[in-house]
Design an enzyme around this catalytic site. Structure first.
Site, PDB file in Angstrom:
ATOM      1  N   ARG A   1       0.957  -1.138  -0.097  1.00 50.26           N
ATOM      2  CA  ARG A   1      -0.175   0.006  -0.115  1.00 50.26           C
ATOM      3  C   ARG A   1       0.811   1.241  -0.045  1.00 50.26           C
ATOM      4  NH1 ARG A   1      -3.579  -3.286   3.471  1.00 50.26           N
ATOM      5  NH2 ARG A   1      -5.631  -3.213   2.728  1.00 50.26           N
TER       6      ARG A   1
ATOM      7  N   ARG B   1       1.001  -1.479  -5.316  1.00 50.44           N
ATOM      8  CA  ARG B   1      -0.415  -0.715  -5.732  1.00 50.44           C
ATOM      9  C   ARG B   1      -0.134   0.666  -5.913  1.00 50.44           C
ATOM     10  NH1 ARG B   1      -5.521  -1.217  -1.992  1.00 50.44           N
ATOM     11  NH2 ARG B   1      -4.378   0.437  -0.842  1.00 50.44           N
TER      12      ARG B   1
ATOM     13  N   GLU C   1     -12.044  -4.746  -7.340  1.00 49.87           N
ATOM     14  CA  GLU C   1     -12.871  -4.549  -6.055  1.00 49.87           C
ATOM     15  C   GLU C   1     -14.123  -3.788  -6.342  1.00 49.87           C
ATOM     16  OE1 GLU C   1      -9.799  -2.476  -3.703  1.00 49.87           O
ATOM     17  OE2 GLU C   1      -9.189  -1.072  -5.455  1.00 49.87           O
TER      18      GLU C   1
ATOM     19  N   ASN D   1     -12.142  -6.128   0.565  1.00 47.17           N
ATOM     20  CA  ASN D   1     -12.702  -5.286   1.527  1.00 47.17           C
ATOM     21  C   ASN D   1     -13.575  -4.119   0.585  1.00 47.17           C
ATOM     22  OD1 ASN D   1     -10.763  -6.219   3.079  1.00 47.17           O
ATOM     23  ND2 ASN D   1      -9.128  -4.543   3.061  1.00 47.17           N
ATOM     24  N   ASP D   2     -12.938  -3.638  -0.332  1.00 50.98           N
ATOM     25  CA  ASP D   2     -13.978  -2.862  -1.087  1.00 50.98           C
ATOM     26  C   ASP D   2     -14.800  -3.542  -1.775  1.00 50.98           C
ATOM     27  OD1 ASP D   2     -13.341  -0.115  -0.578  1.00 50.98           O
ATOM     28  OD2 ASP D   2     -11.186  -0.442  -1.611  1.00 50.98           O
TER      29      ASP D   2
ATOM     30  N   ARG E   1     -17.888   0.950   4.030  1.00 54.58           N
ATOM     31  CA  ARG E   1     -17.085   0.062   5.200  1.00 54.58           C
ATOM     32  C   ARG E   1     -16.765   1.070   6.414  1.00 54.58           C
ATOM     33  NH1 ARG E   1     -11.599  -0.501   1.385  1.00 54.58           N
ATOM     34  NH2 ARG E   1     -10.304  -0.904   3.544  1.00 54.58           N
TER      35      ARG E   1
END
Ligand code: PEP
Ligand code: MG
Length: 572
Positions: A295, A331, A430, A453-454, A464
């Protein structure tokens, strides 16, 4: 019962009594002495330095055998204490301005600590804490106060403090410290590093903890989910005592799986990856086959300015070095939504998670995007790096992002700068719209990684971040698994690499179902590695495939979880 929230930087559960720790607080005022007393006050300072050195030497001696790493912190403190610039600075203030030694020490140390804090390298910036620690030691000695530390605790306690200095954590009686709660500090702070190395549960960033709690209060700290429960009821205590027993048992069992080759019971291999958000070396790199998610927001969010190409290049290279030859999936910037940059004006949006986020944002801020891609491509000359775009919704997104990569590659070629010509470029899946056309996407990219998650957020239309609708946020729903099964099948059919880097990959139940659905690459936070390896090792491929088939026909997430849990328990 009151609940406080914090950042769990060292996992665990602790039940016990609060011990409020207040470190020595120097009360220094600007003050001067009359002419003629220079030697006397300089000697006072030198005596204080000698005493400080003695204190530090005895700490180093007591630690050298047991924990040489911690002893090094104090060896560094001696070096600071003896530092010529510091010494000269204090001496000059005493002789030239007749400054009282405590004020001189405070000024000089604070000046250097502030300078360090501004360093771009977070590891150097963190050393400011060491300077302040040494400063406080000298000031305390000048005030004639005895050393007060956490080394002689009379009972088992949970320490609650505003912050802990390196000397506090390193000298504390760790047999008596069951947990640490502080008001400040992040995952890479000294306190966090030491707590993790001692395996003491720690929750940092608990606002007003020292004001809200008092000595002797009964608390439960849940450093798995990030909660402190004040004055818990009997039932809650019982529940947590059981959780603690379960946690200890599980930790013991799962840690034995850390360095095992990930295999299911019928012998098929899967790969475990690491999710990373900093450049710190970590022993977890040893236990994984790849970094499935770097990330890169940390480079941007930890900076006071837009990070330069060189700063980014160095950070990415460091992660490649940490990965020791394993592939690293970088990413590109995923900003927007809940994440903003303090040095950049970002227009307020009504629905930021549906707004100008991640790749969309980068395609608008093309120069910023190109800078990151240049840094990434340059780093690719030093190790196996691959580039991944977040928040891809359409084939147009993929083509637009790839076109920018091609432009940047062309620029680098023209400038004669090295990069990996065969660098793999992929996407995060995602957004359901790209999941639905995974067959087409697979043809356009080298690989994909699913951000569950997304994907959960967008598939279920649930913000979220909103705790009020947390029950609607269902990563283990039958619809999620149908969607995931479809994505894995299309990528496997196309012979393109597919992984999952959302939290579901680190959830042992979710990982098991996804293995059954055809996934072989799971990227997760370090804390989940042992457990995922262990749970998957209990099942054959055929059993996992059956489980995956069954969950898709259950009618709720609750049923899925109960069913998969029961299957795991049968074999545990
Ligand atoms: C995800 O969405 O699953 C993911 C891994 O990305 P992030 O949590 O950073 O949005
Ligand atoms: Mg995401």
């Amino acid at each position: 019962m009151r609940i406080l929230k914090g950042n769990p930087v060292s996992r665990g559960i602790a039940l016990g009594k609060v011990y409020i720790y207040k470190a020595f607080k120097a009360d220094v005022h600007e003050s001067y002495f009359e002419a003629g007393k220079e030697d006397e006050f300089y000697k006072k300072y030198q005596d204080a330095v000698k005493t400080a050195e003695k204190e530090l030497d005895s700490i180093i001696t007591s630690m050298t055998g047991e924990s040489p790493e911690k002893a090094k912190i104090f060896t560094a403190h001696v070096e600071i204490l003896m530092d010529e610039e510091v010494e000269e600075g204090v001496k000059e203030m005493i002789y030239e301005s007749r400054t009282m030694p405590d004020y001189a020490v405070d000024e000089i140390y604070t000046h250097f600590a502030n300078l360090l804090e501004k360093a771009k390298d977070p590891l150097i910036a963190a050393r400011a804490a060491d300077l302040r620690d040494v400063r406080n030691r000298v000031l305390r000695i000048l005030k004639g106060e005895k050393e007060s530390n956490l080394s002689s605790l009379r009972e088992n306690v949970i320490i609650v403090a505003h912050d802990l200095l390196p000397s506090d954590t390193a000298t504390m009686d760790r047999n008596r410290v069951m947990g640490i709660i502080t008001e400040v500090g992040g995952a890479t702070s000294h306190t966090a590093i030491i707590a993790r190395s001692y395996k003491i549960p720690a929750l940092l960033g608990v606002a007003d903890a020292t004001a809200i709690m008092s000595n002797g209060d009964n608390v439960i700290m849940d450093a798995l989910t990030g909660k402190v429960l004040l004055d818990p009821e009997r039932e809650t205590i019982k529940e947590y005592q059981e959780k603690l027993v379960e946690y200890i048992k599980e930790e013991r069992e799962t840690s034995q799986y850390l360095d095992k080759i990930p295999l299911v019971a019928s012998g098929e291999r899967f790969s475990v990856g690491l999710n990373v958000g900093n450049t710190d070396p970590d022993e977890s790199y040893k236990y994984v086959d790849f970094v499935g998610l770097l990330r890169t927001e940390f480079v941007y969010m930890g900076s006071e300015h837009l990070p330069t190409e060189q700063e980014q290049f160095e950070a990415y290279r460091r992660v490649l070095a940490n990965a020791m030859g394993n592939p690293v999936t970088l990413r590109t910037l995923d900003i927007g939504g809940d994440k903003t940059l303090r040095y950049m004006v970002m227009p307020k949006e009504d629905n930021p998670f549906l707004g100008n986020r991640a790749l969309r944002f980068c395609l608008v801020h093309i120069d910023m995007f190109k800078t990151q891609l240049r840094a990434a491509l340059r780093a690719s000359a030093f190790g196996p790096l691959q580039i991944m775009f977040p928040m891809v919704g359409t084939m147009d997104d993929i083509r637009a992002a790839k076109a920018v990569v091609e432009q940047v590659k062309q620029d680098l070629r023209t400038e004669g700068i090295a990069f990996d010509e065969k660098i793999h470029v992929g996407i995060m899946i995602e957004i359901p719209s790209i999941g639905m056309i995974a067959d087409m996407a697979a043809k356009e990219v080298d690989f994909a990684s699913v951000g569950t998650n997304d994907l959960t957020q967008y598939l279920h239309a649930v913000d979220r971040m909103n705790p009020a609708i947390a029950d609607y946020y269902q990563s283990m729903s039958p619809s999620m698994f149908r969607m995931l099964g479809r994505i894995f099948a299309e990528f496997n059919k196309a012979g393109k690499s597919i992984s999952v880097c959302g939290e579901l990959a680190g959830d042992h139940l979710g990982a098991l179902v996804m293995f059954g659905l055809g996934l072989r690459k799971f990227s997760m936070n370090a804390a989940n590695i042992g457990r995922v390896k262990r749970t998957l090792s209990l099942f054959t491929l055929e059993e996992a495939v059956n489980i995956a088939k069954n969950v898709q026909n259950l009618s709720s997430e609750a049923e899925v979880i109960a069913y998969v849990k029961a299957e795991v328990e049968k074999r545990s």
